[in-house]
Scaffold this active site. Sequence first.
Site, PDB file in Angstrom:
ATOM      1  N   THR A   1     -57.111 -32.983 -40.515  1.00 20.43           N
ATOM      2  CA  THR A   1     -58.489 -33.489 -40.550  1.00 20.43           C
ATOM      3  C   THR A   1     -59.518 -32.379 -40.772  1.00 20.43           C
ATOM      4  O   THR A   1     -60.475 -32.548 -41.531  1.00 20.43           O
ATOM      5  CB  THR A   1     -58.812 -34.184 -39.207  1.00 20.43           C
ATOM      6  OG1 THR A   1     -57.686 -34.991 -38.864  1.00 20.43           O
ATOM      7  CG2 THR A   1     -60.055 -35.023 -39.294  1.00 20.43           C
ATOM      8  N   ARG A   2     -59.284 -31.227 -40.130  1.00 16.48           N
ATOM      9  CA  ARG A   2     -60.288 -30.151 -40.172  1.00 16.48           C
ATOM     10  C   ARG A   2     -60.362 -29.423 -41.504  1.00 16.48           C
ATOM     11  O   ARG A   2     -61.181 -28.524 -41.683  1.00 16.48           O
ATOM     12  CB  ARG A   2     -60.027 -29.156 -39.025  1.00 16.48           C
ATOM     13  CG  ARG A   2     -60.462 -29.697 -37.688  1.00 16.48           C
ATOM     14  CD  ARG A   2     -60.181 -28.717 -36.578  1.00 16.48           C
ATOM     15  NE  ARG A   2     -58.754 -28.637 -36.279  1.00 16.48           N
ATOM     16  CZ  ARG A   2     -58.194 -27.628 -35.620  1.00 16.48           C
ATOM     17  NH1 ARG A   2     -58.931 -26.611 -35.222  1.00 16.48           N
ATOM     18  NH2 ARG A   2     -56.909 -27.627 -35.369  1.00 16.48           N
TER      19      ARG A   2
END
Length: 251
Positions: free
Chosen positions: A15-16
């Site tokens: 996600t990051r």
Amino acid sequence: MDAVSVIILAAGKGTRMNSELPKVLHPVAGKPMVLHVIACARQVTSDHHIHVVVGHQARQVQQAVTACYPVNFSLQKSLLGTGDAVKCAIPALAQDVKQVVILYGDVPLIQPETVADLVSVHRSSRAKVTILAADMDNPSGYGRIICDSMNRVIAIREEADASAEEKKIRRINTGIYCFDRQFLAMALDQLKPDNLQAEYYLTDVVGIASQKNENVAVKVLKDISQVLGVNTLDDLEKTRNLHGHMQNELP
Ligand code: UD1
Ligand code: CA
């Protein structure tokens, strides 16, 4: 030497990274990260003993890998944690394999000599688990290696679950291990998601080994750049730079 199996975890979301591209396909030196890890594994064992666990954007990851290497894939249907991810690959392991090494699709700088060393420490110490550890000045975010007063490993504690005292421990779990295959399969069946993240932690296999009075060995890696994980675009940049330096050091 008997063959080992290598399981490479590559199901996570990343996600990051803020990107549509699956995390493990981001290139380092022009090659998707996960392919660096497979290239390392191929120096230690043969293609049919390499298992890549895919999940998030599984098809895309599998396609990219298959275009280069004839390795095996296991699908992790829901991302329930590292213990669950490894469990997905267990049924696909060859029957005669006695040891299993765990690597990560987003830890691309790991070197074959390090993995071979880990396996040989594991074999000579007759351990059920051998942890690749490192001593970090800033250990935050990593699982800490917890020992008893005799310096025997009793558990790995995740940052989220660690006490203030435990957070001071600088010896961390790189997440890379060599396991006795039969012990691993048995212990994975005993994992419970009773932690703050409600995940099946692979790290709990270490606690299970200790409770059963099994031998847990530790190999401390000096060159921590090999185990840098890529979670953000910043990490990716750092990894690309380190990869460049590593190549320069080769004769
Ligand atoms: C893990 C270790 C931690 C160690 C750290 C080293 C556990 C519980 N903790 O923490 O002790 O210090 O790595 O970097 O194992 N993955 C899957 N499926 C899942 C969950 C994760 O394939 O369901 C993959 C991810 O894609 C990633 C890897 O496993 O490549 C590690 O997962 P992550 O959740 O990032 O573990 P950490 O919290 O970093
Ligand atoms: Ca991670």
